[in-house]
Design a protein around this motif. Structure first.
Motif, PDB file in Angstrom:
ATOM      1  N   GLU A   1     108.112  75.902  13.532  1.00  0.00           N
ATOM      2  CA  GLU A   1     107.241  76.171  14.681  1.00  0.00           C
ATOM      3  C   GLU A   1     106.088  75.172  14.762  1.00  0.00           C
ATOM      4  O   GLU A   1     105.668  74.785  15.857  1.00  0.00           O
ATOM      5  CB  GLU A   1     106.672  77.589  14.581  1.00  0.00           C
ATOM      6  N   THR A   2     105.574  74.751  13.609  1.00  0.00           N
ATOM      7  CA  THR A   2     104.386  73.899  13.575  1.00  0.00           C
ATOM      8  C   THR A   2     104.724  72.422  13.708  1.00  0.00           C
ATOM      9  O   THR A   2     104.059  71.681  14.436  1.00  0.00           O
ATOM     10  CB  THR A   2     103.607  74.130  12.266  1.00  0.00           C
TER      11      THR A   2
ATOM     12  N   THR B   1     110.214  78.830   8.224  1.00  0.00           N
ATOM     13  CA  THR B   1     110.042  79.325   9.603  1.00  0.00           C
ATOM     14  C   THR B   1     108.776  78.760  10.231  1.00  0.00           C
ATOM     15  O   THR B   1     108.768  78.317  11.385  1.00  0.00           O
ATOM     16  CB  THR B   1     109.980  80.856   9.598  1.00  0.00           C
ATOM     17  N   TRP B   2     107.684  78.762   9.468  1.00  0.00           N
ATOM     18  CA  TRP B   2     106.414  78.224   9.983  1.00  0.00           C
ATOM     19  C   TRP B   2     106.519  76.731  10.238  1.00  0.00           C
ATOM     20  O   TRP B   2     105.957  76.210  11.209  1.00  0.00           O
ATOM     21  CB  TRP B   2     105.315  78.530   8.967  1.00  0.00           C
TER      22      TRP B   2
END
Length: 448
Positions: A412-413, A408-409
């Protein structure tokens, strides 16, 4: 500025004394401290035909009984050094190591800056030798005054370690690499000249050739480094590392992470065994988690920077491994460090200090089980060296949950890296994943 060099200028060449003054003047405001005897102080020796300055090799020429260097090359080297940004808090350990790093065993260059620093520091440990050195000849490396940046740390008041800023280490590695390539080019030129087998010259011409050889140094720059574009992707390190000539091929690329320093080693995934890319020694050390054991790492500030600065570059580098890319995750030590530093950041306690509240102690992550059996793998994030004497367990995170949080991170990143990852397919991956390797010495860089 011209007053420094006009007295020793001859057709664009300046004497070594004038070059010293010019180098000191031009680099007075540099973030990297420089030495006043860059051309005349030990270990610089113009008689061998060249002098190292920053990351450059500068040819020397003897005219009129004096050794000289091109003024424009001194200015160019100074401009390159002035553009270097240095963070004195971003330190890299340079020794002493229990075992010599593998990259240093066959360096093949006269610089060998790590060995020189080790020798100098051990020599200064003797009070009599240190007293004799006071007021003696200046000592520098490629014109850089490394002593003004050296940091000495004592662990438990018994073991001394030496550290330099990462920017300085990269400069010295670049100088060592440039010197190697320059010497190789000169050797190749000499072999081509000897292979021609010309007609024996007359005694007069032979004397003239000898004079010219003594008064002129060849200046043929080495071929430029080429950027890495994924030529080694998908290769197994165990196979590729055994191929003859691979070391020379690696040094022809620039580092695939920083893109500035010459590559020195092949970085590879220790879980899946795939080559990631050729990288420089500095980036290879930075990528290594602190205290890599079979099931425990310490997440020091040096390593946490990978998730704060240049994050996308590092994520893209780690996902050059087909196994990590297919599973949209990281090798277990890196995933554990990310979990402690990012996913559990809000859980870390703080203490009141002189400059506000500071994070408590040092993060440590241990795990039970293996990434090959995700259901039984559990990450435990703790705090060591708490100022108040506490030792607190922050979280226990199952491996699958940590991998899902990372996915998930990652989306986004670094959406482009995430888009190239997955789905979780094992086609083409090794039938037996290589387990995390324990660094038995705790200090050697030989595994990397």
């Amino acid at each position: 500025m011209a007053e420094l060099v006009i007295g020793g200028r001859t057709g664009g060449l300046i004497t070594l004394g004038a070059a010293d003054a010019l180098w000191t003047s031009l680099t007075a405001g540099s973030a990297v401290p420089t030495a006043s005897g860059a051309f005349t102080g030990f270990p610089a020796d113009a008689r061998v035909g060249y002098v190292l300055l920053g990351g450059r090799v500068m040819a020397t020429v003897q005219t009129g009984g004096q050794w000289k260097v091109p003024e424009t090359e001194v200015c160019r080297a100074a401009a390159e050094l002035n553009a270097v940004e240095m963070d004195r808090r971003d330190l890299l350990r340079i020794g002493p190591f229990r075992h010599v790093p593998r990259q240093g065993q066959n360096e093949g260059t006269p610089l060998r800056w790590r060995r020189r620093i080790t020798h100098e520091l051990r020599e200064l440990g003797d009070p009599e030798r240190a007293a004799r050195r006071e007021g003696g000849r200046p000592c520098h490396l490629a014109g850089i005054d490394w002593r003004r940046m050296l940091v000495e740390q004592n662990r438990d008041r018994t073991t001394r370690t030496w550290w330099l800023p990462r920017a300085v280490v990269q400069l010295l590695d670049r100088a060592e690499h440039s010197e190697t390539r320059w010497l190789q080019a000169q050797a190749a030129q000499g072999r081509r000249a000897s292979a021609a087998v010309p007609e024996p010259p007359s005694p007069r011409r032979q004397a003239q050739a000898t004079d010219n050889q003594q008064t002129r140094s060849p200046d043929s720059p080495p071929p430029p480094l080429r950027p890495y574009t994924g030529e080694l992707e998908g290769h197994l390190y165990s196979v590729l590392s055994r191929k003859p000539g691979i070391s020379g091929k690696v040094t022809g690329w620039t580092c695939a992470v920083c893109g500035t320093a010459p590559a020195a080693v092949l970085d590879h995934c220790h879980e899946h065994g795939y080559v990631r890319a050729p990288v420089c020694q500095s980036c290879n050390t930075q990528e290594r988690p602190d205290h890599l054991y079979s099931n425990d790492i310490r997440v020091a500030d040096r390593y946490t920077r990978l998730f704060d600065t240049d994050t996308v570059n590092w994520l893209r580098h780690w996902h050059r491994c087909p196994g990590c890319r297919a599973r949209t995750t990281l090798p277990l030590p890196h995933l554990a460090a990310w979990t402690a530093h990012t996913a559990c950041r809000s859980l870390r306690p703080t203490h009141r200090g002189s400059r506000g509240r500071t994070p408590c102690g040092v993060l440590r992550v241990s795990w039970t089980g293996s990434q090959n059996t995700p259901r039984s793998c559990l990450l435990t994030v703790t705090v060591d060296l708490c100022p108040s004497g506490e030792h607190r367990v922050l979280a226990r995170v199952p491996y699958r949950e940590a991998a899902e949080r990372f996915g998930t991170w990652l989306a986004e990143t670094a959406p482009d890296v995430a888009a190239a990852a997955g789905p979780d397919r094992l086609d083409g991956l090794p039938t037996q994943s290589r387990p995390v390797i324990a660094d038995t010495s705790g200090e050697s860089l030989a595994l990397f």
